[in-house]
Scaffold this active site. Structure first.
Site, PDB file in Angstrom:
ATOM      1  N   ASN A   9       0.934  -1.236  -0.246  1.00  0.00           N
ATOM      2  CA  ASN A   9      -0.116  -0.079  -0.076  1.00  0.00           C
ATOM      3  C   ASN A   9       0.889   1.269  -0.101  1.00  0.00           C
ATOM      4  OD1 ASN A   9      -1.646   1.900   0.490  1.00  0.00           O
ATOM      5  ND2 ASN A   9      -2.204   1.609   2.672  1.00  0.00           N
ATOM      6  N   LYS A  11       0.265   4.416  -0.303  1.00  0.00           N
ATOM      7  CA  LYS A  11      -0.591   5.592   0.274  1.00  0.00           C
ATOM      8  C   LYS A  11      -0.362   6.682  -0.721  1.00  0.00           C
ATOM      9  CE  LYS A  11       0.564   3.749   4.772  1.00  0.00           C
ATOM     10  NZ  LYS A  11       0.175   3.976   6.382  1.00  0.00           N
ATOM     11  N   HIS A  95      -9.386   1.537   5.039  1.00  0.00           N
ATOM     12  CA  HIS A  95      -8.136   1.612   5.870  1.00  0.00           C
ATOM     13  C   HIS A  95      -8.390   2.583   7.067  1.00  0.00           C
ATOM     14  CE1 HIS A  95      -4.005   2.696   6.700  1.00  0.00           C
ATOM     15  NE2 HIS A  95      -3.654   1.769   5.893  1.00  0.00           N
ATOM     16  N   GLU A  97      -6.522   4.852   7.963  1.00  0.00           N
ATOM     17  CA  GLU A  97      -6.439   6.353   7.582  1.00  0.00           C
ATOM     18  C   GLU A  97      -7.581   7.042   6.862  1.00  0.00           C
ATOM     19  OE1 GLU A  97      -2.556   5.879   5.396  1.00  0.00           O
ATOM     20  OE2 GLU A  97      -1.675   5.447   7.374  1.00  0.00           O
ATOM     21  N   GLU A 167      -5.546  -4.775  10.564  1.00  0.00           N
ATOM     22  CA  GLU A 167      -4.404  -3.712  10.781  1.00  0.00           C
ATOM     23  C   GLU A 167      -4.737  -2.854  12.087  1.00  0.00           C
ATOM     24  OE1 GLU A 167      -2.461  -2.600   7.000  1.00  0.00           O
ATOM     25  OE2 GLU A 167      -4.053  -1.209   7.350  1.00  0.00           O
ATOM     26  N   GLY A 173       2.477   2.448  10.580  1.00  0.00           N
ATOM     27  CA  GLY A 173       3.559   3.322  10.784  1.00  0.00           C
ATOM     28  C   GLY A 173       4.390   3.715  11.806  1.00  0.00           C
ATOM     29  N   SER A 213       3.354  -2.176  10.311  1.00  0.00           N
ATOM     30  CA  SER A 213       4.906  -2.080  10.520  1.00  0.00           C
ATOM     31  C   SER A 213       5.403  -3.576   9.990  1.00  0.00           C
ATOM     32  CB  SER A 213       5.378  -1.706  11.957  1.00  0.00           C
ATOM     33  OG  SER A 213       4.843  -0.332  12.172  1.00  0.00           O
TER      34      SER A 213
HETATM   35  C1  PEP Z   1      -0.524   0.545   5.861  1.00  0.00           C
HETATM   36  O1  PEP Z   1      -0.728   1.578   5.809  1.00  0.00           O
HETATM   37  O2  PEP Z   1      -1.666  -0.384   5.788  1.00  0.00           O
HETATM   38  C2  PEP Z   1       0.479  -0.240   6.796  1.00  0.00           C
HETATM   39  C3  PEP Z   1       0.409  -1.255   7.396  1.00  0.00           C
HETATM   40  O3  PEP Z   1       1.436   0.806   6.923  1.00  0.00           O
HETATM   41  P1  PEP Z   1       2.807   0.110   7.565  1.00  0.00           P
HETATM   42  O4  PEP Z   1       3.453  -0.863   7.237  1.00  0.00           O
HETATM   43  O5  PEP Z   1       3.685   1.189   7.233  1.00  0.00           O
HETATM   44  O6  PEP Z   1       2.665   0.087   9.190  1.00  0.00           O
END
Ligand code: PEP
Length: 251
Positions: A9, A11, A95, A97, A167, A173, A213
């Site tokens: 992803n 973003k 998501h 976000e 998630e 992040g 992460s």
């Molecule tokens: C994500 O945005 O779906 C995500 C898991 O980000 P990160 O791997 O940077 O934590």
């Protein structure tokens, strides 16, 4: 047998030239493995160049969101059919976000899931609790509610085409990965909720990804867990070497 699925992803990162440069670096490093499927979700403006570069590979192309209507007066929005026409086979929806920064609701996730399925695309439905919710012992309830509402009205037949991504918001992040045990227990719950919605056989086919992460160092230990069928990867999918090593994980 469920095949592993790893989705990058991106973003709001990687413009068209950066996308081309990333794939020029990544594709020679990528070693196809029959047990692992890989997808990339670039920003909308890079979907074209990404699709062109991926056309000779087995890597899936996807988007990071979509609207539920086919067309009309929805300024700034893009439909599932439009994504399909650009070569996308999946879209990430719900998501955290999108939920936190853009006010998306479980009901909106549901409309998007239904629209994607009827266009023949795979919805990757993100669910996950915040740190507050986890500390209040609400993680299971939050994830169950997001799934039940987000997948309302999806027939068992279509449910088999859905991918769920767990998630935990506190792990996205932040560099804080859920422990393998924390992730596995929520994945197990998700499989139970899917079984309630569509039956045992569907839930055994459903792929449940972990996101938060994930990187080339921690992927294998997470993916070793019974109910973790892949990963949704943000930061580590932006580095061609790291992403190539991540998708080449061995459990
Ligand atoms: C994500 O945005 O779906 C995500 C898991 O980000 P990160 O791997 O940077 O934590």
């Amino acid at each position: 047998m469920r095949k592993y699925l790893i989705i990058g992803n991106w973003k709001m990162n990687q413009n068209r030239s950066e996308t081309a440069a990333f794939l020029d670096d990544f594709l020679p490093l990528y070693k196809k493995n029959e047990d692992v499927e890989v997808g990339i979700a670039p920003p909308f403006t890079s979907i074209g160049v990404c699709g062109d570069k991926l056309s000779e590979s087995s890597i899936f192309l996807g988007a990071q969101n979509c609207h539920w209507e086919d067309s009309g007066a929805y300024t700034g929005e893009i439909s599932a059919g439009m994504l399909k026409e650009c070569g996308c086979s999946f879209a990430i929806i719900g998501h955290s976000e999108r939920r936190q920064l853009f006010g998306e609701s479980d009901e909106g996730v549901n409309k998007r899931a239904l629209a994607l399925l009827s266009a023949g695309l795979t919805p990757i439905v993100c669910v996950g609790e915040t740190l507050d919710e986890r500390e209040q012992g609400e993680a299971f309830n939050v994830v169950t509610r997001q799934l039940e509402r987000g997948l309302a009205g999806v027939s068992p037949e279509k449910l088999s085409q859905v991918v769920v991504a767990y998630e935990p918001v506190w792990a996205i992040g932040t560099g804080k990965t859920a422990s393998t045990a924390q992730a596995q227990e929520v994945h197990k719950l998700i499989r139970k909720v899917i079984a309630k919605l569509g039956g045992d056989s569907i839930s055994q086919q459903t792929r449940i990804l972990y996101g938060g992460s994930v990187n080339d160092k921690n992927a294998a230990s997470l993916l070793r867990e019974n109910d973790i069928d892949g990963a949704l990867v943000g930061g580590a999918s932006l580095d061609a070497q790291k992403f190539a090593s991540l998708v080449g994980f061995r459990v």
